[in-house]
Every structure is written in C-alpha cells, then in structure tokens.
Scaffold this motif. Sequence first.
Motif, PDB file in Angstrom:
ATOM      1  N   GLY A   1     -15.579 -10.404 -23.783  1.00  0.00           N
ATOM      2  CA  GLY A   1     -14.208 -10.232 -24.507  1.00  0.00           C
ATOM      3  C   GLY A   1     -13.001 -10.521 -23.748  1.00  0.00           C
TER       4      GLY A   1
ATOM      5  N   THR B   1     -15.488  -5.861 -34.209  1.00  0.00           N
ATOM      6  CA  THR B   1     -16.131  -6.020 -32.745  1.00  0.00           C
ATOM      7  C   THR B   1     -17.439  -6.349 -32.814  1.00  0.00           C
TER       8      THR B   1
ATOM      9  N   GLN C   1     -15.374 -11.615 -28.158  1.00  0.00           N
ATOM     10  CA  GLN C   1     -15.310 -10.277 -28.745  1.00  0.00           C
ATOM     11  C   GLN C   1     -13.689  -9.597 -29.017  1.00  0.00           C
TER      12      GLN C   1
END
Length: 541
Positions: A13, A73, A43
Amino acid sequence: MSVTATEADDDSGTGTQSLVVTPTAISVPEGATATYSVKLSRQPTANVTVTSTAGTGDADLTISAGASLTFTTANWNTAQNVTVAAAQDADTTNGSRTITVASAGLTSVSVTATEADDDGGTPGTHVDNPYAGATGYVNSDWSSKAAAEPGGSAVANISTGVWLDRIAAIAGSSSAKGLAAHLDAALQQDAANGSTPLTIQFVIYNLPNRDCSALASNGELKISENGLNRYKTEYIDPIAAIMGQSKYSQLRIVTIIEIDSLPNLITNTNIAACQEAQQSGAYVQGVQYALNKLHAIPNVYTYIDAAHHGWLGWDTNFGPAAQLFASTVRGTTAGFASVDGFITNTANYSSLTEPYFTINTTVGGQTVRQSRWVDWNFYVDELSYAQAFRQRLISEGFASNIGMLIDTSRNGWGGSARPSGPSTSTNVDTFVNESRVDRRIHAGNWCNQSGAGLGERPRANPATGLDAYVWIKPPGESDGSSSEIPNNEGKGFDRMCDPTYTGNARNGNNLTGALPNAPISGQWFSAQFRQLLANAYPPVN
Ligand code: BGC
C-alpha cells in the motif's frame, strides 16, 4: 564488480497510487455496449471513488453503467467494469468520444470510445434486389392520414411510394415533406431498425406532356413550352443532386420511372399530346436523361413503368413495348445496366392472380380469350403478365437479373363481391364474369374503382422473377376528380373519373365504375380509403 538491483515494489500500500484502466480504447457497436475495466494499483487506506465522465465527441456514446465505482481496502485489486453504450444513430460515420476516468488526488486516465457504425453496410453498394432483407420507408405524410381513418392504423405503417409529381414537390411544402426531408426521415428510420437496410421509393413523374392520353394527371410541363429542358434542369438535376449526397449513401433509393409514359407511345399516338411526345422524342429523351442521372448514383435503383396486362397484354402491344424499352435504354450511357427492373400495375387495379381461371381455360369449347372481359388478351392477371414480360425484356437484351415489381396497393378485390370458386356456367362470358375476382366493369377502367380493396402487403421475392410486391400508389389518394375542380397543379378533369360517363373506345364504351365525389388526383379521398380497407384481400386483420 557487483550490481545491486532494488525492486520498485508495487504490491504494498505504500508507493504511488494510480488508476489501472484497461483498455484505454474501446469499440462500441452501434445499438450495443462495450466495457473497460478499472482497478487501483495500490491498496488504499480508505474507500476510493472512481468516476467516469463522457466528454467531448459523439454524444451518442454514453456511460450506461459504472459511472461511479467504489474501491475498498479489500477489493481495490479486483477490476470493475464501466459500460459504454452507443445509441442507434442515422449517420454512417464511426463517431468517437473521450471518457475521463478520475479520482480525487490521482492522475486521470482517458478512454477513447469509438462507435462501430451499423448503418452503412457498405455505403454506395448496389445490390441485385434492393427490397431483399430491407425494411420499407414509412411516409408519415401518408401514414398519418391513413391512421386517422377508422381501422386505418392497421396498415398505416406500410411503406408507400413518394410521388415527386411536380418541381415544387422536391422542396416540399408545409403539408408535404420534400425530397431531402423524406431522405432525412429515412435515415432516422434506418437508424431505428438496427442493422437492417432501408428502402425508400420515389416516383419520378413529371415528363412534359405527362399523362398524354388522359387528363386527370396532366402535369405542369409542356413540350411546346421548353418542357424537356425544364424537366432536365429544374426536375431531374435537383433530384439527382439531393439523392447523390453522401449522407444518404447507405439508403436503398428506388426510383419508379415515369408511369404511363413509354406505353402511351405504343398505343395512344392517335391522341395529339401523345403524338407530340413521340415525334419530338421528349418521352424517350426524358426517360434516358432520368436513367443517366439516377443510375449514376450507386445506391439508387431504377424501375421503368411497364403499364399493366390490360394495356400491353396483347401481342400487338407486348413486343413493340419491349422493343421500345430496349431501344430507349440502349441509348443511355450505361446501356442495359442502367435499369434494375420494371414495374407493372402502378396505380392500377388489375388483380394479381385470377384464382379460378387461366389464359388456357376453355368453357363450352371456347377459350376464355374469346370472352368480352379478356377480349383476346394473352394474360388474365398481373403476375402472369409481369413474369412473361420480364422474359420478353431479357430476350430484347435486358440483363437476366432484372426484377419486376407489381403495385399491389389497390388490386385486392376482397369483400362480399369476391367469387369463392369458379362459375359452373358453360357460357364463356358468364363463366368469366362470375369467376373473375377483378370486379371492374371493364379492364380499361382506371379511376377510383368502386369495389376495389387493398392488395398483397409489400414483400420481397414473392414469386419467380419478382423483386417485390410494392405499394406505389398510396391507398386513399385519388386518381382524379369526378367533376371539374380548378387547381394549380395542371390536373385536368378526366371523365373516366366521372361515375356517370358512359366511356370511350379505351374502355369499350362502358360505365367508368369510378366512385363519386372524388377530389383531384393525389388528394386524400377518405371514402375510397375506407372502401379499400373494407375490401382488402388478403383481409386486414
Ligand atoms: C397524381 C399525383 C399523385 C399520385 C399519387 C397521381 O395520379 O397525378 O399528383 O401524387 O397520383 O397519389
């Protein structure tokens, strides 16, 4: 020496977030949809909304689903679809539109959607039979009048011919669309019928000394008043210029060439106006000019008028007519190739088939040809005549793929007066009169016939040698006024439209069988439409 390679990771992420759009160019079939997909490259830490907005370009392309997508998410890496629809349109171009895929704080991505047009087929192609596989143009000017009559909506969506019966008809008026307006409306109907081609039919009908053997459809041009030149420059040229516009190139434009013109040169040159048409060459040259201009447009089809069996069905007329058509067409730039076919029975009432006798039937030892009704003709109905005339035309040099049309708009002859079987009489006149479905007083009667009904509904390839049954004369439009009515269209008063007239040599000096109280030719005749509907054969459900 050692090299250290450091991976730029894209799975966590942490790196730069971006929109992953696949593909960035899509092709959308007209009338259908196509998709592209969207996901995120990283993400996210919270929900991300991605919008797709259609921008500049073809407004027929719109986003029909997925205009706003939410990635969480959990699902950020699962592609979601955006659906783009291409509405049916009337053009033949592959329009395109830019769609912006965007999300707050991220770099937007552009998707180019391009319509895959379905209206063209191949614009400008010339098929053998323009009616095959096509739908027919519905003329709303006629259709609304038909629909306003009781029960008329059952037939109001049938394709009928558009008559360009004077120079002013090209531009149109407040009550009747002009040529370009009809073609524009045809583009709209073509757009609405999916990928099916559309056929639109125009009657080319404005030769100088028009309708030379009758009066009801006399026209505005006279040979003695420079009529042939005016026909060329003020009538045919503007028509060809409009029909030839590229935006109309996917339409199948059928032209019916000059009803009753060349046949009048075969049988009626004893009448001064016809003699002038013959001796000046105006009919032949006018038809040649029309064919040259119209055939030059690849998506225009030409069908020459070949009268009907009750006019040319005798040997003395049949062969000479075929020869006149051949010599006329041989004199065009493209020769025989400039003609797609011929049409019979336009605006006439001759029955398509006589179900209860043929030309070979004999009664009490006499052929039906001896009956007063058949009167030594070689044909008893239009289908047998059209098929035989086609063969004769081919033997005169016309291409073997020419197709015939028969105007079946008003030759149905149903209703209570229709015989249900052959007569049992052994008298040939009685037999024919009791057996024939054509209930006219005489086959030479042609104006607003009492007892007539709508005929076969238009369709392609109905019989050997035929391209189609068509409705060229719009049912409900008068053939001529039953008494003199002043007008500015050049229309005369023909007593063949007067129910009290006892006839002339061309109808065996019989009553005319015309309906009373008729308006001038081309105008709406409500009583006639109602009769045609009531006597339709096949019946209208
Ligand atoms: C008339 C035309 C009319 C056509 C169709 C012809 O008899 O002369 O003016 O447009 O019929 O109704």
